[in-house]
Design a protein around this motif. Structure first.
Motif, PDB file in Angstrom:
ATOM      1  N   UNK A  51       0.844  -1.204   0.000  1.00 13.28           N
ATOM      2  CA  UNK A  51       0.000   0.000   0.000  1.00 13.28           C
ATOM      3  C   UNK A  51       0.874   1.248   0.000  1.00 13.28           C
ATOM      4  N   UNK A  52       2.021   1.161   0.727  1.00  9.38           N
ATOM      5  CA  UNK A  52       2.948   2.290   0.676  1.00  9.38           C
ATOM      6  C   UNK A  52       3.503   2.470  -0.728  1.00  9.38           C
ATOM      7  N   UNK A  53       3.764   1.331  -1.391  1.00  8.45           N
ATOM      8  CA  UNK A  53       4.286   1.407  -2.767  1.00  8.45           C
ATOM      9  C   UNK A  53       3.277   2.045  -3.702  1.00  8.45           C
ATOM     10  N   UNK A  54       1.973   1.720  -3.470  1.00  5.54           N
ATOM     11  CA  UNK A  54       0.930   2.242  -4.369  1.00  5.54           C
ATOM     12  C   UNK A  54       0.772   3.746  -4.228  1.00  5.54           C
ATOM     13  N   UNK A  55       1.265   4.281  -3.102  1.00 10.69           N
ATOM     14  CA  UNK A  55       1.188   5.737  -2.962  1.00 10.69           C
ATOM     15  C   UNK A  55       2.227   6.440  -3.834  1.00 10.69           C
ATOM     16  N   UNK A  56       3.249   5.691  -4.254  1.00 11.36           N
ATOM     17  CA  UNK A  56       4.265   6.252  -5.149  1.00 11.36           C
ATOM     18  C   UNK A  56       4.007   5.877  -6.612  1.00 11.36           C
ATOM     19  N   UNK A  57       3.556   4.648  -6.818  1.00  8.36           N
ATOM     20  CA  UNK A  57       3.371   4.134  -8.199  1.00  8.36           C
ATOM     21  C   UNK A  57       1.933   3.672  -8.346  1.00  8.36           C
ATOM     22  N   UNK A  58       1.312   4.037  -9.425  1.00  8.89           N
ATOM     23  CA  UNK A  58      -0.067   3.634  -9.696  1.00  8.89           C
ATOM     24  C   UNK A  58      -0.127   2.126  -9.911  1.00  8.89           C
ATOM     25  N   UNK A  59      -1.240   1.510  -9.439  1.00  7.20           N
ATOM     26  CA  UNK A  59      -1.389   0.062  -9.591  1.00  7.20           C
ATOM     27  C   UNK A  59      -1.347  -0.379 -11.050  1.00  7.20           C
ATOM     28  N   UNK A  60      -1.842   0.453 -11.964  1.00  9.39           N
ATOM     29  CA  UNK A  60      -1.856   0.073 -13.389  1.00  9.39           C
ATOM     30  C   UNK A  60      -0.466  -0.045 -13.988  1.00  9.39           C
ATOM     31  N   UNK A  61       0.565   0.459 -13.266  1.00  6.44           N
ATOM     32  CA  UNK A  61       1.924   0.384 -13.765  1.00  6.44           C
ATOM     33  C   UNK A  61       2.739  -0.678 -13.039  1.00  6.44           C
ATOM     34  N   UNK A  62       2.069  -1.468 -12.167  1.00  7.06           N
ATOM     35  CA  UNK A  62       2.755  -2.506 -11.415  1.00  7.06           C
ATOM     36  C   UNK A  62       2.203  -3.870 -11.796  1.00  7.06           C
ATOM     37  N   UNK A  63       3.055  -4.849 -11.705  1.00 10.29           N
ATOM     38  CA  UNK A  63       2.631  -6.222 -12.024  1.00 10.29           C
ATOM     39  C   UNK A  63       1.858  -6.798 -10.850  1.00 10.29           C
ATOM     40  N   UNK A  64       1.246  -7.941 -11.061  1.00 10.10           N
ATOM     41  CA  UNK A  64       0.425  -8.567 -10.041  1.00 10.10           C
ATOM     42  C   UNK A  64       1.244  -8.942  -8.807  1.00 10.10           C
ATOM     43  N   UNK A  65       2.549  -9.246  -8.950  1.00 11.25           N
ATOM     44  CA  UNK A  65       3.397  -9.585  -7.819  1.00 11.25           C
ATOM     45  C   UNK A  65       3.539  -8.393  -6.854  1.00 11.25           C
ATOM     46  N   UNK A  66       3.363  -7.193  -7.382  1.00 14.55           N
ATOM     47  CA  UNK A  66       3.467  -5.975  -6.573  1.00 14.55           C
ATOM     48  C   UNK A  66       2.101  -5.361  -6.330  1.00 14.55           C
ATOM     49  N   UNK A  67       1.056  -6.142  -6.486  1.00 15.81           N
ATOM     50  CA  UNK A  67      -0.304  -5.707  -6.192  1.00 15.81           C
ATOM     51  C   UNK A  67      -0.921  -4.880  -7.301  1.00 15.81           C
ATOM     52  N   UNK A  68      -0.339  -4.883  -8.462  1.00 15.31           N
ATOM     53  CA  UNK A  68      -0.887  -4.121  -9.579  1.00 15.31           C
ATOM     54  C   UNK A  68      -1.638  -5.010 -10.553  1.00 15.31           C
ATOM     55  N   UNK A  69      -2.118  -4.403 -11.632  1.00 14.46           N
ATOM     56  CA  UNK A  69      -2.879  -5.151 -12.643  1.00 14.46           C
ATOM     57  C   UNK A  69      -2.221  -5.052 -14.035  1.00 14.46           C
ATOM     58  N   UNK A  70      -0.933  -4.738 -14.082  1.00 15.43           N
ATOM     59  CA  UNK A  70      -0.215  -4.681 -15.367  1.00 15.43           C
ATOM     60  C   UNK A  70       0.136  -6.105 -15.821  1.00 15.43           C
TER      61      UNK A  70
END
Length: 937
Positions: A158-177
């Motif tokens: 969640x701290x990471x998502x405050x810096x990087x949008x979820x759409x730019x992160x892979x599923x391993x980092x909680x994103x949907x890229x």
């Protein structure tokens, strides 16, 4: 990306740099990329900075510095220059690891990261102890990392998502890229391979274009055609390479676009968009390169075609109007060599105009000449008709008034017809061209004047007779010796001659040479077909039946495994005539003049008859033992042959001697025509073959010679002579007797030796003719032989002496021609030895410093006092190396074997005769002797 930037570098300096420093490609570090210790997922930070993720990797600390450096360098080279200039965002995931791993990762990144950094985000260890250690460690060692960018320690995703949008992160980092590492590697290698293919193809096209530009145009048609074909073939291959590269790029672009079409909401990430742009740019560049290459090729191909047209233009014979028209077409087509073509066309037109004028003048002259000759024919016919009329007028009938008036009317009618034939034209032509006309015209006009005068005198006489009766007067008129025949009027135009009586022989003579060669050719082909049929009957009816199990009980024991002895190489002869020679003779049916070439072409194959004739004595001996067996009787009955097999086995001998008869008859009626030279050479070749066969038949009958006849060189001559001996060493009585009592000896002349043999007549059965054999008596090495051409007292004698006249053999030939041939052949052998010896000494002087051999010409050809006024002596060489006598000698001149005149038609019938090898040798000998006799005549 790297591939895109590689495409953009096109200036010469960049090309040199590309050759010196090759960009790092995925295929170079494919194994390291598959470890997934660093990823470029395609995500971006808030300001578009590329994100590089270092996921959890247990062996991170064991990575080699080189592997880490290569992967990080490669990943930072993929984004565009604009994106890379913003700086990279680093995400280090160490939630399941320790502080030591975090520290090691930061240390490596700080020391080896090649790009600009914007932000470093670290997901610190999740376990409490390691998290506390990490907090303390980062505070204590932050300055040790020497990073100019902030390092943010994050406790959760969640701290990471405050810096990087979820759409730019892979599923391993909680994103949907969406990201698949293996697919990413596959696309990268495919794009880079395509970029390399485009570059390689462009270089190939550039090199080919440079080669084309430097190519010099050939100066002949053949080379120009070859160059055009070679360049076209290379162009087609490069065209195929272009098509293959275009297909590769199109397929790759389709795969990239296919990802965007998976769902309506799916969008390509910036890296994928960059990949698509790169492939599209590469395809555009490839298409542009192809268009430029095709334009250059079209110009080059046009130039080569124009060069070929120019070479054809240069090759056309001068003086052709079509040649000038062809040149005009080249000028109108904007030919590159128009400056050199235009003067040639001007010169061609000038030559054509001159030729047309000369042809016109020649046509006028020939027209006048035709007119003159037609006039001469008319004059000749009229004068002959006039003489006929005057000679046919009976003097007795002219004594009466009625007879005189009738004769006068005939003369007036004739004179009237002469006027109608416009004979005055011939006089006008004669007056106009008097200086250049031949004597025939003058003779014709003189004859016309004489006949005219005769008619005038006869007309005056007849008018007097018709006016009043007087006593008979003998008119002045020529009387033919026999009853005259009225000549036929001339044909127009003039063809075979003025007199009809001569036209028929002329036509016959013109027709006969065209008919007789074809008649001879027809007979040659027909007899050849019959010969092949007879050989086929022997092979199928006798030779093949030896393998027939049904007839095996009838086969005599003496014939077992001796098929080759009985038939020799007859199968080889049959195959040659059936498959080759007969067909080639049939091809000469319409053009008999080519038959000489046919024989010359197959002179090597015709040598097979020598092997057959050499086997003939063995075959006849075998036939005498088993010829009366039931097996041969049964085969003869099946074939319905009237004669037995031995008569058919003589066919090849009869056939080889008949070819020269056919060629001789063909030559008689083909003098000074096409193919005469080939016919003469073919006749000489066939006579040489017969002589070679004949000599080999005599050679195999030599007995008592201990050496190897094959080592003596080629058998040049053989024949029977009277021989006297006169030796310096020996009993005086023998020496005296030798002058009066000759010995009968059969001599064999080889390249290296002269053999003296005694001819013996051996018989096996009382009813058979004797079979000759030659008992060896003496031999002389040609390296020590000398010859005296003329011996006093007998023009048919010559001397052969040995070792400086220690042994002298006086040889008497049956005829002068035989003597001349032997002397000439021996002289050739000795002269050949001299030339070989001189050549060896020349090599010795140059290589081993051997003193040069002084062989004056008088030592080889000199006069001897005891040999008569014109006696010529050829001495043996005083220095003769052993290897000097291995020099091959040319075969004897074919001119000494001209064949005798023999009637063309000979019945091709089988006759029974005692089958002995002597008949074969005697038959061949008689054939050769006939040819020698004809030369003597």
């Amino acid at each position: 990306g790297a591939a895109d930037r590689m495409v953009r570098k096109k200036c010469p300096s960049n090309e040199i740099m590309q050759q010196e420093i090759r960009p790092l490609l995925a295929v170079d570090i494919i194994e390291q990329l598959h470890r997934q210790f660093a990823l470029l997922s395609g995500g971006r930070g808030k300001d578009g900075a590329p994100i590089i993720t270092f996921p959890e990797y247990s062996g991170f600390g064991d990575l080699l510095d080189e592997d880490f450096q290569n992967v990080v360098t490669y990943l930072t080279s993929i984004p565009s220059l604009d994106a890379a200039s913003i700086g990279f965002v680093i995400i280090i995931d160490r939630r399941r690891d320790k502080w030591s791993s975090v520290k090691a990762s930061l240390t490596r990144i700080a020391g080896a990261f090649p790009g600009n950094l914007q932000l470093v985000l670290v997901l610190r260890p999740s376990r409490f102890i390691h998290r506390a250690i990490a907090d303390i460690g980062i505070k204590l060692h932050r300055d040790d990392f020497k990073m100019k960018v902030p390092i943010v320690m994050l406790n959760s995703l969640s701290d990471l998502h405050s810096y990087i949008d979820k759409g730019q992160l892979t599923c391993e980092l909680g994103g949907n890229l969406e990201y698949c590492h293996s697919q990413w590697i596959h696309h990268r290698t495919a794009i880079e391979n395509f970029a390399v293919t485009v570059k390689t193809t462009a270089q190939m096209l550039q090199k080919f274009g440079a080669d084309l530009a430097e190519t010099e145009l050939p100066n002949d048609v053949l080379c120009t055609k070859g160059l055009l074909s070679t360049h076209t073939e290379k162009h087609d291959k490069l065209k195929d390479e272009l098509k293959l590269a275009m297909t590769q790029g199109t397929t790759l672009l389709g795969c990239i676009k296919e990802q965007a079409a998976k769902s309506e909401n799916h969008k390509l990430n910036p890296d994928e968009m960059e990949n698509q742009t790169t492939v599209e740019r590469l395809l555009a560049q490839l298409d542009e390169t192809e268009n430029a290459f095709e334009q250059f090729w079209c110009k080059h191909h046009l130039k080569l075609e124009q060069c070929l047209q120019l070479r054809h233009f240069d090759k056309i014979p001068l003086g052709s109007q079509l040649h000038a028209l062809h040149g005009d077409q080249l000028i109108q087509s904007n030919h590159y060599a128009v400056d050199s073509i235009r003067p040639k066309c001007v010169e061609l037109r000038r030559i054509c105009d001159n030729f047309a004028n000369e042809a016109r003048k020649k046509h006028d002259i020939l027209s006048k000449s035709l007119q003159i000759h037609m006039g001469i024919d008319k004059v000749r016919w009229i004068t002959e008709s006039g003489v006929y009329i005057l000679a046919s007028q009976s003097v007795d009938k002219c004594q009466s008034q009625e007879g005189a008036e009738a004769a006068l009317q005939d003369i007036e009618k004739f004179l009237e017809s002469a006027k109608e034939n416009q004979l005055s034209d011939l006089k006008n032509i004669h007056n106009q061209y008097e200086l250049v006309l031949t004597a025939d015209v003058q003779k014709a006009l003189k004859r016309l004047e004489d006949v005219k005068e005769m008619f005038e005198k006869r007309q005056v006489s007849l008018k007097k007779l018709s006016a009043k009766q007087t006593r008979p007067v003998q008119p002045v008129a020529p009387r033919p010796e026999s009853s005259p025949k009225r000549p036929a009027p001339p044909k127009t135009p003039r063809t075979t001659g003025p007199a009809s009586g001569k036209s028929r022989p002329t036509l016959f003579l013109c027709f006969f040479p065209l008919t007789l060669p074809r008649h001879i050719m027809n007979e040659l082909i027909e007899t050849e077909r019959l010969y092949v049929e007879e050989l086929q009957s022997i092979m199928e009816g006798y030779a093949n039946e030896l393998d027939n199990t049904e007839l095996s009980p009838l086969i005599p024991t003496a014939l077992e495994n001796k098929k080759d002895v009985l038939f020799g190489n007859l199968p080889e002869i049959y195959e040659f005539h059936n498959r080759t020679f007969l067909k080639e003779l049939e091809n000469c049916m319409e053009r008999p003049e080519l038959v000489g070439t046919c024989f010359l072409k197959r002179k090597e194959e015709l040598q097979i008859y020598e092997k057959y004739c050499q086997n003939k004595p063995r075959s006849e001996a075998l036939w005498r033992h088993c010829g009366d067996s039931l097996f041969f009787q049964e085969c003869q009955k099946k074939l319905d042959h009237k004669l037995s097999l031995d008569a058919y086995l003589l066919k090849p001998v009869q056939r080889i001697t008949k070819y020269q008869l056919m060629l001789k008859e063909m030559l008689k009626c083909s003098k000074n025509q096409d193919g005469t030279a080939e016919l003469e050479e073919a006749l000489s070749t066939m006579l040489d073959i017969i002589k070679s066969v004949n000599d080999s038949m005599h050679q195999i009958a030599i007995t008592g010679f201990e050496g190897n006849l094959g080592e003596l060189g080629k058998l040049l001559m053989q024949g029977s002579f009277n021989v006297w001996t006169d030796h310096k060493k020996g009993h005086t009585k023998v020496k005296d007797l030798a002058r009066f009592k000759p010995m009968q000896r059969h001599l064999f002349l080889y390249n290296k030796m002269l053999l003296f043999c005694k001819k013996r007549e051996d018989t096996t059965d009382g009813h058979e003719k004797p079979s000759p054999s030659y008992s060896f008596k003496h031999s002389l090495k040609m390296s020590s032989v000398g010859i005296t051409e003329n011996v006093k007292g007998d023009i048919k004698k010559f001397e052969v002496w040995y070792n400086g006249r220690e042994e002298v053999y006086i040889i008497q030939a049956p005829t002068m021609d035989v003597k001349n041939m032997w002397v000439s052949e021996i002289r050739k052998v000795l002269t050949g030895q001299l030339e070989a010896c001189r050549g060896i000494h020349r090599v010795g002087v140059l290589s081993r410093h051997i003193p040069p051999l002084n062989l004056p010409r008088t030592q080889v050809f000199s006069s001897r006092g005891g040999g008569g006024a014109d006696g010529r002596t050829v001495h043996a060489l005083s220095y003769t190396p052993a290897h000097a006598h291995s020099t091959p000698l040319l075969p004897p001149s074919s001119s000494m074997h001209q064949s005798a005149t023999v009637p063309l038609r000979r019945s091709y019938q089988l006759r029974t005769r005692p089958s002995a090898s002597s008949q074969l040798a005697v038959g061949l000998t008689s054939c050769v002797r006939e040819n020698m006799c004809e030369r003597a005549e």
